[in-house]
Design a protein around this motif. Structure first.
Motif, short mmCIF file in Angstrom:
data_model
loop_
_atom_site.label_atom_id
_atom_site.label_comp_id
_atom_site.label_asym_id
_atom_site.label_seq_id
_atom_site.Cartn_x
_atom_site.Cartn_y
_atom_site.Cartn_z
N SER A 158 37.93 58.47 39.85
CA SER A 158 38.59 57.29 39.31
C SER A 158 37.66 56.09 39.46
CB SER A 158 39.88 57.03 40.12
OG SER A 158 40.21 55.66 40.06
N ASP A 159 37.70 55.19 38.45
CA ASP A 159 36.84 54.00 38.55
C ASP A 159 37.58 52.83 39.21
OD1 ASP A 159 38.47 53.10 36.55
OD2 ASP A 159 36.94 53.17 34.97
N GLN A 160 38.68 53.15 39.88
CA GLN A 160 39.42 52.13 40.62
C GLN A 160 39.25 52.39 42.12
OE1 GLN A 160 41.33 49.68 38.94
NE2 GLN A 160 40.22 50.58 37.21
N HIS A 161 38.93 51.38 42.85
CA HIS A 161 38.88 51.52 44.31
C HIS A 161 39.10 50.15 44.94
CE1 HIS A 161 36.98 51.48 48.31
NE2 HIS A 161 37.58 52.66 48.41
N THR A 162 40.03 50.09 45.88
CA THR A 162 40.32 48.81 46.52
C THR A 162 39.50 48.67 47.79
OG1 THR A 162 42.54 49.03 45.67
CG2 THR A 162 42.21 47.33 47.35
N PRO A 163 38.65 47.66 47.85
CA PRO A 163 37.81 47.53 49.05
C PRO A 163 38.60 47.01 50.24
CG PRO A 163 37.38 45.73 47.54
CD PRO A 163 38.36 46.62 46.86
N GLY B 53 34.84 37.18 64.41
CA GLY B 53 36.24 37.28 64.00
C GLY B 53 36.43 37.26 62.49
N GLY B 54 35.36 36.92 61.76
CA GLY B 54 35.45 36.90 60.30
C GLY B 54 35.46 38.31 59.73
N LYS B 55 36.09 38.46 58.58
CA LYS B 55 36.13 39.77 57.91
C LYS B 55 35.79 39.60 56.43
CE LYS B 55 39.71 42.41 60.43
NZ LYS B 55 39.06 42.54 61.65
N LEU B 56 34.98 40.54 55.94
CA LEU B 56 34.63 40.49 54.52
C LEU B 56 34.21 41.88 54.06
CD1 LEU B 56 31.09 38.81 54.09
CD2 LEU B 56 31.79 40.20 56.02
N ASN B 57 34.16 42.07 52.75
CA ASN B 57 33.60 43.31 52.21
C ASN B 57 32.34 42.92 51.43
OD1 ASN B 57 33.11 45.47 50.10
ND2 ASN B 57 34.59 46.48 51.45
N VAL B 58 31.21 43.47 51.86
CA VAL B 58 29.92 43.10 51.28
C VAL B 58 29.86 43.48 49.80
CG1 VAL B 58 27.44 43.61 51.36
CG2 VAL B 58 28.68 43.10 53.48
N ALA B 59 30.34 44.68 49.46
CA ALA B 59 30.27 45.12 48.06
C ALA B 59 31.19 44.29 47.17
CB ALA B 59 30.62 46.60 47.95
N TYR B 60 32.35 43.93 47.70
CA TYR B 60 33.27 43.07 46.93
C TYR B 60 32.56 41.76 46.59
CZ TYR B 60 37.04 39.88 45.82
OH TYR B 60 37.82 38.95 45.19
N ASN B 61 31.83 41.24 47.56
CA ASN B 61 31.10 39.99 47.35
C ASN B 61 29.97 40.12 46.32
OD1 ASN B 61 31.70 37.46 49.07
ND2 ASN B 61 32.19 39.18 50.42
N CYS B 62 29.40 41.32 46.23
CA CYS B 62 28.27 41.52 45.32
C CYS B 62 28.73 41.94 43.93
CB CYS B 62 27.33 42.58 45.88
SG CYS B 62 26.48 42.04 47.36
N VAL B 63 29.96 42.40 43.80
CA VAL B 63 30.39 42.98 42.53
C VAL B 63 31.75 42.42 42.05
CG1 VAL B 63 30.84 45.14 41.29
CG2 VAL B 63 29.19 45.13 43.18
N ASP B 64 32.81 42.84 42.71
CA ASP B 64 34.18 42.59 42.21
C ASP B 64 34.48 41.11 42.02
OD1 ASP B 64 35.84 45.43 43.28
OD2 ASP B 64 33.85 44.93 44.02
N ARG B 65 34.00 40.30 42.96
CA ARG B 65 34.41 38.90 42.88
C ARG B 65 33.85 38.24 41.62
NH1 ARG B 65 31.02 34.55 46.22
NH2 ARG B 65 29.24 35.93 46.46
#
Ligand code: WTA
Length: 658
Positions: free
Chosen positions: A249-254, A78-90
């Motif tokens: 564009s260098d913007q992207h919302t995960p 039931g958990g949700k996450l974005n793997v790339a967000y965790n490796c980069v954006d955060r």
């Protein structure tokens, strides 16, 4: 006991090794890992893993830590996450955008410094490009690339969009690549024009062109220009990375994906000719990759410079170059080339240049460095190193001691990490700052992991006893299956000890008198050559696909540098002039043929032409006897080999009932 346990002559030395290397008080006081973690995990495994999962950012928290319907596990249900967000954006959002993520070092000496903010822009642009190509969540993307930053951008862009990457090692042949593209029905292939290998550009796109001649699933091929060499071009299908990605564009919302959303497929050799597509998913995988990287390497992201020398084509590159280190906000070195270009000091030069503090490599390379001589590393300042790691095969105590003394200046903990493509992350390893290390032993399952050594019946062996390594409890980064083949998943890993519900790792192992685990090598028909898994059947099929070969049997023979070397016995077809085919030229042609079919890493070290192969009455080749033959002969002594002598040795062995 297992066949392989009798295989290594170094084994007796290995098991009588009694030196231990406890951590210094100072290291222990500052270590990430603490001895209490073992008890905490034993007391409540699920609570322990839930705590580790909180290392990550979850858009939606899970409802259940583990849903275990053997042999299928779901973690963080039931958990949700974005793997790339965790490796980069955060990390960027936490104000660490200026921290260097990648110190990339090209083989010819060019370099690039990529901060976390740069990485966020590059991954976003790549993700936007993949969207433009029409890729949708769940689609598969094949990647065959050398160690260039774009390979990492591509993997993370896939993760960001919920696309499933399938990275294929750059040294794999077009046939091997085609097989993998077909099995996963990949829509996109990402590659480069060429790659630098030993100082020279070598073609890469030629290989991918050959592979994609007849792969209807592939819609586009995106090509990074690395060497500026000439390439063939298929209009409409092929796109230059710089034309496609640079203008995005260098913007992207995960978007957040389910914890069990597929992250990647990685093919590995099994006991049959067909490689297995090992499937990994998101939340559990990233949790364990991150947790192990933090504790096993004692990573201090604000001060360490970490370097894992693996290639992204292998699981070590996935978990300990991409997902583990980046999820932890590490600064790392990524090196494109070979260790002896332009000279044998290249690794030490890189360590000195970037002040690398954590270095993770393979025993085969450590033994190669030993062979090259102590003078080479002694010419460099390696005082920045504070933790050394080893992976891929058992490390012999001599190499372990050399590694610690000569590279680690006698100061550094050495962590011998046992795991597999299937386990996704490290499973058995000392913890620096906690464990008194024993050269040659991976020692103990990590907190939260449970491993046992059992006999044929699945009973745990006593201290001092040997048998099979099994994993008796599910773990977060475990494989979720074999792509498209549930039956093979059950059969390969869960049928051997079905009654007990153990995962069968395929490795022999032993407990010493303290209960520490010593790995003894594979117990199936899988060879381990320089830490790479290659199946005997795969090489045999490649050999018999050559027009001169009627039958072939392949064994892994002990090799002082590569761990095992591939030795092939072939029976030639009746119509082939035997003397001619036995000649050096013909043997070379066979070796090259295997390289073409599978890749240069699968080239037999030695090929012996024989009149017959030893078989049981049921027709099974007795590889054990061939291995005896292979290990008793001098390497390279192919042409002088008399058939009868080989067969006599084999026959004598059979008569003795070996
Ligand atoms: C072997 C690589 C002894 C083992 C991460 C395993 C090891 C296979 C060690 C997996 C080690 C890996 N000591 N043996 N520290 N690490 N192995 O899938 O036989 O490429 O089953 O994963 O390598 O290889 P794979």
């Amino acid at each position: 006991m297992t066949e392989s346990s009798g295989q290594s002559p170094a084994l007796d030395n290995l098991l009588t090794e009694s030196r231990t290397f406890p951590p210094t008080d100072e290291f222990a006081a500052n270590a990430n890992a603490k001895a209490e973690m073992y008890q905490q995990a034993d007391a409540d495994r699920e609570a322990f893993w839930a705590e580790q999962a909180r290392r990550l950012h979850w858009d939606t928290e899970w409802e259940q830590v583990l849903d275990w319907q053997p042999p299928f596990a779901k973690w963080f249900v039931g958990g949700k996450l974005n793997v790339a967000y965790n490796c980069v954006d955060r990390h960027v959002e936490a104000g660490l955008g200026d921290r260097v993520a990648l110190h990339w070092e090209g083989e010819p000496g060019d370099s690039r410094t990529i901060t976390y903010a740069d990485l966020q822009r590059e991954v976003s642009k790549t993700a936007n490009a993949l969207i433009e190509l029409g890729l949708e969540t769940g689609d598969r993307v094949a990647i065959q690339m050398p160690m260039v930053p774009e390979a990492i951008f591509a993997m993370l862009a896939c993760a960001r969009l919920g696309l499933v990457h399938s990275v294929v090692f750059g040294g794999f042949s077009s046939t091997a690549l085609r097989q993998r593209i077909e099995d996963a029905e990949a829509k996109l292939l990402i590659t480069t024009d060429g790659q630098y290998r030993r100082g020279k550009p070598a073609p890469m796109k030629d290989n991918t062109d050959e592979a994609t001649k007849d792969t209807p699933s592939i819609e586009h091929v995106v090509v990074v220009k690395r060497c500026d060499i000439e390439v063939q071009w298929t209009e409409g299908r092929d796109l230059w990375w710089h034309d496609l990605v640079d203008r995005q564009s260098d913007q992207h919302t995960p978007e957040a994906f389910d914890a069990e959303h597929p992250l990647y497929i990685l093919y590995t050799s099994g006991t049959t000719g067909k490689p297995k597509g090992i499937l990994h998913t998101s939340g559990g995988y990233l949790t364990q990759a991150s947790y192990t990287h933090h504790n096993v390497f004692d990573l201090k992201p604000e001060s360490d410079v970490y370097w894992c020398t693996a290639d992204i084509g292998w699981v070590t590159g996935h978990s300990y170059i991409v997902y583990g280190p980046l999820s932890n906000g590490a600064t790392q070195v990524v090196y494109e080339g070979t260790p002896n270009t332009p000279n044998e000091g290249r690794h030490w030069d890189i360590i000195q240049k970037y002040k690398v503090s954590i270095y993770y490599t393979a025993p085969t390379l450590i033994r190669t460095f030993m062979k090259w001589g102590d003078d080479i590393p002694k010419g460099y300042d390696l005082s920045s190193l504070r933790v050394l790691g080893s992976v891929g095969e058992p490390i012999n105590p001599e190499a372990w001691i050399w590694y610690r003394e000569t590279i680690g200046g006698g100061r550094t903990p050495v962590v011998d990490t046992w795991w597999q493509t299937e386990t996704g992350a490290i499973m058995i390893s000392p913890l620096p700052g906690v464990t008194a290390a024993k050269p040659g032993s991976a020692q103990r399952a990590l907190p939260g992991i449970s491993a046992k050594v059992v006999d044929d019946q699945g009973n745990e062996v006593p201290h001092g006893g040997g048998g099979y390594l099994v994993l008796d409890k599910p773990w977060p980064s475990m494989l979720r299956g074999i792509w498209g083949d549930e039956e093979r998943y059950r059969e390969t890993y869960w049928s051997r000890f079905a009654d007990q519900g153990f995962y069968f790792a395929g490795d022999g192992a032993k407990y010493d008198k303290d209960g520490d685990v010593w790995l003894l090598g594979r117990v199936d028909d899988v060879m381990n050559v320089s830490g790479h898994r290659i199946s005997t059947t795969e090489v045999e099929s490649a050999l018999v696909s050559h027009p001169t070969v009627a039958e072939a049997a392949v064994v892994g023979a002990t090799d002082a540098t590569t761990g095992q070397g591939i030795v092939a016995f072939v029976i030639l077809r009746g119509n082939v002039a035997q003397d001619e085919a036995k000649g050096e030229e013909a043997i070379k042609a066979l070796r090259d043929h295997v390289a073409k079919e599978i890749g240069p890493i699968a080239k037999p070290r030695q090929i012996m032409v024989v009149a017959e192969l030893p078989k049981t009455r049921s027709g099974k080749i007795m590889r054990r006897l061939l291995r005896d033959v292979a290990e008793n002969r001098e390497v390279g002594d192919v042409t002088t080999l008399a058939d009868s002598a080989v067969m006599d040795m084999i026959k004598t062995g059979m008569a003795e009932g070996k």
